[in-house]
Enzyme design. Structure first.
Site, PDB file in Angstrom:
ATOM      1  N   HIS A  17       1.232   1.460   7.863  1.00 55.95           N
ATOM      2  CA  HIS A  17       1.082   1.229   6.419  1.00 55.95           C
ATOM      3  C   HIS A  17       1.715  -0.116   6.054  1.00 55.95           C
ATOM      4  O   HIS A  17       2.742  -0.505   6.631  1.00 55.95           O
ATOM      5  CB  HIS A  17       1.748   2.362   5.629  1.00 55.95           C
ATOM      6  CG  HIS A  17       1.383   2.324   4.179  1.00 55.95           C
ATOM      7  ND1 HIS A  17       1.981   1.442   3.307  1.00 55.95           N
ATOM      8  CD2 HIS A  17       0.458   2.998   3.474  1.00 55.95           C
ATOM      9  CE1 HIS A  17       1.431   1.601   2.107  1.00 55.95           C
ATOM     10  NE2 HIS A  17       0.505   2.535   2.186  1.00 55.95           N
ATOM     11  N   GLU A  25      -6.846  -1.128   3.586  1.00 51.81           N
ATOM     12  CA  GLU A  25      -6.062  -1.176   2.362  1.00 51.81           C
ATOM     13  C   GLU A  25      -5.624  -2.612   2.082  1.00 51.81           C
ATOM     14  O   GLU A  25      -4.617  -3.072   2.653  1.00 51.81           O
ATOM     15  CB  GLU A  25      -4.807  -0.309   2.504  1.00 51.81           C
ATOM     16  CG  GLU A  25      -5.083   1.153   2.734  1.00 51.81           C
ATOM     17  CD  GLU A  25      -3.896   1.999   2.289  1.00 51.81           C
ATOM     18  OE1 GLU A  25      -4.078   2.806   1.361  1.00 51.81           O
ATOM     19  OE2 GLU A  25      -2.806   1.838   2.830  1.00 51.81           O
TER      20      GLU A  25
HETATM   21  P1  PGA Z   1      -1.831   3.507  -4.124  1.00 50.33           P
HETATM   22  O1  PGA Z   1      -1.327   3.523  -2.610  1.00 50.33           O
HETATM   23  O2  PGA Z   1      -2.972   4.482  -4.213  1.00 50.33           O
HETATM   24  O3  PGA Z   1      -0.622   3.957  -4.909  1.00 50.33           O
HETATM   25  O4  PGA Z   1      -2.244   2.129  -4.421  1.00 50.33           O
HETATM   26  C1  PGA Z   1      -2.230   3.578  -1.551  1.00 50.33           C
HETATM   27  C2  PGA Z   1      -1.448   3.475  -0.275  1.00 50.33           C
HETATM   28  O5  PGA Z   1      -0.457   2.741  -0.238  1.00 50.33           O
HETATM   29  O6  PGA Z   1      -1.781   4.128   0.715  1.00 50.33           O
END
Ligand code: PGA
Length: 268
Positions: A102, A174
């Site tokens: 992450h 992401e």
């Molecule tokens: P968020 O986080 O939906 O709060 O933007 C997504 C993530 O970090 O996996």
């Protein structure tokens, strides 16, 4: 015709980060279990990723449901002298999934592509499916390095994994600049078509290593400020197999709406 990957059940992952305390986590898990009894495991794979201390308790709550449990991280080495870390072996029998790589781990804990690859490896050794996060920062995007960055992150993981393991991986694209800060302000999101482009790149990089048939089996999600209001166009894009949800997943009613939105969008 849908690809075999897009024809698979969508995956919706709730990443609770450190947002929820013990009592709130238990309450949220119970509510989500109640709301999603008919959908989870049939029309969608739903994974809750609470913090380590509450995993055993949430494990009990989810028993007998088709909602799965995931960890938010795991250590890249086998059990040993690693104070404060949690090894894959310690999660055996408790979780089916673990988020690795992450951007908050990469950023605040200095995790490199190599460490992320080793985490994925440790997860597979224990039978845990890694959910591998990749994505560019705002600076990298502005320098036009998005593709290079994501390619590099994916290559580091796919390089050493056996073909079979790789087919079971879940990736999440992401973009770091789209992830909410927890301060309540709205973050920009990519155009769904642009996110889908990166999702296709992830599969393409995997295909270069294991061939397109295996790569088609990899599920790839989008993550970054997903809410019930914004989710549909992302999962309506071909090849996007679900979402990784942070802050919006901590509110059970909102998370349930997201799951329903994904299921609806994938049906139509
Ligand atoms: P968020 O986080 O939906 O709060 O933007 C997504 C993530 O970090 O996996």
């Amino acid at each position: 015709m849908p690809s075999s990957a897009s024809a698979r059940r969508p995956v919706i992952v709730a990443n609770w980060k450190t947002y929820l305390g013990m009592v709130e986590s238990v309450r949220a898990a119970r509510a989500i279990r109640g709301f999603l009894a008919r959908i989870a495991g049939k029309e969608a794979d739903v994974v809750l990723c609470p913090s380590f201390p509450v995993l055993p308790e949430i494990h009990e709550i989810l028993k007998g449901s088709r909602i799965h449990l995931g960890a938010q991280d795991l250590h890249h080495e086998p059990p040993g002298p690693y104070t404060g870390d949690v090894s894959a072996a310690q999660l055996r029998g408790l979780v089916r999934y673990a988020i690795v790589g992450h951007s908050e781990r990469r950023r605040f804990h200095g995790e490199t592509d190599d460490i992320v690859a080793r985490k994925a490896h440790q997860a597979f050794r224990i039978g845990i499916t890694p959910i591998i996060c990749v994505g560019e920062t705002a600076e990298e995007r502005d320098r036009g390095e998005t593709i290079t960055k994501v390619r590099q992150q994916v290559e580091a993981v796919v390089r050493d994994l056996p073909r079979l393991s790789l087919s079971r991986c879940i990736f999440a694209y992401e973009p770091v600049w789209a992830i909410s800060t927890g301060q309540g302000e709205e973050r920009p999101q990519p155009e769904p078509a642009d996110a889908a482009h990166l999702v296709r790149l992830i599969r393409k990089v995997a295909a270069e290593r294991v061939g397109s048939q295996t790569a088609e089996q990899i599920r790839v999600l989008y993550g970054g400020s997903v809410t019930a209001r914004t989710v549909r166009p992302f999962v309506a894009e071909p090849g996007v197999n679900g979402v990784l949800v942070g802050s919006a997943s901590t509110k059970p009613a909102e998370f349930v709406s997201i799951v329903r939105g994904v299921v609806d969008a994938c049906r139509s």
